[in-house]
Write a protein that holds these residues in place. Sequence first.
Motif, PDB file in Angstrom:
ATOM      1  N   LEU A  20      -1.924  -1.766   7.377  1.00  0.00           N
ATOM      2  CA  LEU A  20      -2.692  -1.065   6.566  1.00  0.00           C
ATOM      3  C   LEU A  20      -2.053  -0.243   5.606  1.00  0.00           C
ATOM      4  O   LEU A  20      -2.506  -0.186   3.954  1.00  0.00           O
ATOM      5  N   ALA A  21      -0.932   0.309   5.579  1.00  0.00           N
ATOM      6  CA  ALA A  21       0.029   1.031   4.523  1.00  0.00           C
ATOM      7  C   ALA A  21       0.343   0.045   3.729  1.00  0.00           C
ATOM      8  O   ALA A  21       0.553   0.223   2.559  1.00  0.00           O
ATOM      9  N   ASP A  22       0.796  -1.170   4.035  1.00  0.00           N
ATOM     10  CA  ASP A  22       1.528  -2.241   3.008  1.00  0.00           C
ATOM     11  C   ASP A  22      -0.020  -2.828   2.345  1.00  0.00           C
ATOM     12  O   ASP A  22       0.322  -2.846   0.948  1.00  0.00           O
ATOM     13  N   VAL A  23      -1.122  -2.920   2.641  1.00  0.00           N
ATOM     14  CA  VAL A  23      -2.227  -3.491   2.041  1.00  0.00           C
ATOM     15  C   VAL A  23      -2.593  -2.245   1.130  1.00  0.00           C
ATOM     16  O   VAL A  23      -2.828  -2.510  -0.266  1.00  0.00           O
ATOM     17  N   ALA A  24      -2.576  -0.894   1.439  1.00  0.00           N
ATOM     18  CA  ALA A  24      -2.818   0.275   0.578  1.00  0.00           C
ATOM     19  C   ALA A  24      -1.756   0.306  -0.647  1.00  0.00           C
ATOM     20  O   ALA A  24      -2.335   0.647  -1.708  1.00  0.00           O
ATOM     21  N   ALA A  25      -0.477  -0.064  -0.274  1.00  0.00           N
ATOM     22  CA  ALA A  25       0.493  -0.045  -1.196  1.00  0.00           C
ATOM     23  C   ALA A  25       0.302  -1.018  -2.387  1.00  0.00           C
ATOM     24  O   ALA A  25       0.857  -0.862  -3.576  1.00  0.00           O
ATOM     25  N   ARG A  26      -0.396  -2.287  -2.166  1.00  0.00           N
ATOM     26  CA  ARG A  26      -0.465  -3.114  -3.069  1.00  0.00           C
ATOM     27  C   ARG A  26      -1.461  -2.840  -3.971  1.00  0.00           C
ATOM     28  O   ARG A  26      -2.815  -2.337  -3.532  1.00  0.00           O
ATOM     29  N   ASP A  27      -1.451  -3.279  -5.203  1.00  0.00           N
ATOM     30  CA  ASP A  27      -2.730  -3.142  -6.289  1.00  0.00           C
ATOM     31  C   ASP A  27      -3.667  -4.084  -6.192  1.00  0.00           C
ATOM     32  O   ASP A  27      -3.755  -5.352  -6.673  1.00  0.00           O
ATOM     33  N   LEU A  28      -4.672  -4.075  -5.234  1.00  0.00           N
ATOM     34  CA  LEU A  28      -5.498  -4.859  -4.864  1.00  0.00           C
ATOM     35  C   LEU A  28      -6.983  -4.164  -5.307  1.00  0.00           C
ATOM     36  O   LEU A  28      -7.097  -3.115  -4.877  1.00  0.00           O
TER      37      LEU A  28
END
Length: 811
Positions: A70-78
């Motif tokens: 979840l942190a990785d997804v949040a860190a990406r500019d998606l």
Amino acid sequence: MSRQSSHGGYENYQASRPTFYIGQHDSGRTDALTDSQYGRVLDYGFSFATAPITNKHFHDRVVALQKSYLADVAARDLTAAERANPSLPGPTIPTLTDDDTSLFPGPNITSIVAYCSPWIDLYAADPLVASLSRQVLNLEVAYASFCGVRSVIIPGPRADDDEKRVAQYGRAIQEALRQAARTILVIHLPMYREPGLEEKGDTLSGAGVYPTAASTAVAGEEIDLYSAWDTWHTVRSMCAYDPRLFVAVRIPKRLPETELQTRWFAEPLHYLTFAASIFQQNRAGFPSLSKSHQTLINKYMRIKNAPYVLLSDVGPDAAELADAVDFHASVASASAGASSGADFPSLAEAHSSPSSTDKKKHRSASNAYFSYLKYLEREQEPYTATETSTLATFQDWLQSPLQPLADNLESATYEVFEGDPVKYDQYEKAITAAMADWKRLNRPSSALPRSGAAAVPAGTPTIPELVVAVAGAGRGPLVTRVIRASKATGVPIQLWALEKNQNAYVYLLRMNKQVWGGKVHLIKTDMREWAGPIAEGHEATGTVTKVDVLVTELLGSFGDNELSPECLDGIQRHIARPHGISIPQSYTAHLSPISYPKVYAELAGRAPSDENAFETPWVVHLYAIDLVSQKVPGHPRFQQAWEFVHPVRLPFVEDWNAQHGLKKVQTGGGGAMTLAAGLNEHNVRHCHLKFVCRPRGVMHGLAGYFESVLYQPAPAANGSTPEPVEISTRPDQIDRKSKDMISWFPIFFPLKKPLYLPQDSEIEVSMWRQTDDSKVWYEWLVEVFVWAGQSSRVKVAASELHSSRNVACLM
């Protein structure tokens, strides 16, 4: 003819009762028990214990993976659309390591029940949580199977309100079944969503995700009693009634309506789980259960494969088990010290080692909840005459109906039939009543005066001989009963016994010599081919007379399914008119729709190799069933399909027989329903029955029973009509008419596809008894309707037309 196929007669099991196998479960346990701890659990008397498959280390690893993803997804500019893209790669849980589990193969592994992690959420609305939970389930089930665990309990969904997520849960279970090809999977569900019975502890979905039944009750919403069963039905249907899929039911503190208790009784129960909260304290302060709970347990425990009992969170607790480790370690240490020293330990060693008294005290550990259940085990009602261990083995066991016309039965089969005294007592009672009426009413006899016999002096009271025939005599039990009835009533008889089985005929010859004193006329013939009794004293002329009383036991599980009507058609021409008697006089077939998941699962397994599995009317000792209909005015739970009466009182019967004779007529070319010649058309039957189902449920087929009036005694001198002598297999009538009779098991007409029954639905059953003059078979169809308005009914389900023609009973 009697049809309980292979079990013996009555056995003395009055001191025998069902056995309880009680296990121990601790919902807070995070590691599998050590051998010492497991031994401690057995010291308390438990038969088995549960063990978590993985531990806290694995839980933390999965939670960390979830958070990091979840942190990785949040860190990406998606964008929101990119985040919702179903092709976005998700996390994959690495395989288990030895740090993730304390469950390993060992000497106790086959008696340990594995419990999947309660923190997984296969029902989750969040796709990530659902995916991680499914991966955990597959890893745990596969590993438990590798270790040799025989059964794995999987926590059920914590709600039932979303059909999509119930299907999601069922899909995960279907996948898990493939991960462990030889392991039983058990879904843990409540009997209903009772407030306070919810599973405790957070899941990967987080805290407070699911509304509790208590909050539902506070909000004023009605609790759906059948929602948990609905979930189970969806899951097992998705898994195609897999024989390795079972259910564990959490028993509630307040038991629901009887219909729901019976619904679960019919399901493949593996465990009944009892939490401490459902027990109440008795006057002495010990735990106990209500009378209704005791009744439920006693009923469930009489199933052939009775469920195990699982006591949840009632001890021994972690501290006691930790003490067990210290105790067993001290024993082992003392033993090692003694063996390494001199032949005898020193005084100091003897003083410091655990004494035999300590060991005995440790061994005699007790648990109040366990002790109470063992008390209930001892207090159960003993097995009845119809619940012997032999009969219990036939519960829900499929048997193909016998074809006594086409096949010659073996002596052992006849011996089985003769093991039921109730049936023959009823027959003897009927024969005795018929002879007594004949004597009292001074009816004429068909016995002819013997040529050359001395004249009887005028005024001498005489009782004419009665001509009696037993058709289908087998090994002769009815012959013996006829002779006993003759002696009891003082009515002299001329007795004929007919049997087509040449092997049984040999046995009858021996019985006639050794038991009956040679007084019985034995005829080896098919009863339909018999030319009639040759009058005693007229053998030289071959004069044929009539039969006053014809006795047969041709009845099958559905009354007429072993062709009693066709057999009696062929011999009833010998019955004297108008006073001749047939015993039985009449019989009726009865039906009731049932839920039968256990047997349906077995038939589904047979179907690939047996194309007639769902087209065969099976003889079954129906036990784990749910009668899905209710008794309402005009629509009883058991309904009559049709009736046969003998002899057939039709004015043209003699003309018909004279026209066609006794020769078997070739079929085909006639105008009967099956284009046969129509000789057996009068034995065709059809019924259309309507049943009412109040709660929703599922139907797997029709249960068939029969009743028979063996003899209706004539009105007494005061004008009163005596009760008829009857036999019955209907569950609501058997105790009144023929209590403890075990000669016939019911018949089961299965459905290829189970029919789901909405609440307040109507079940309409159409059934036909068909014939083509060479064989007889049944056809059946079921339709389900619900009311869409005061004057509008809608069909919501229907079966296909089933037919047993391929396995028809040959004439």
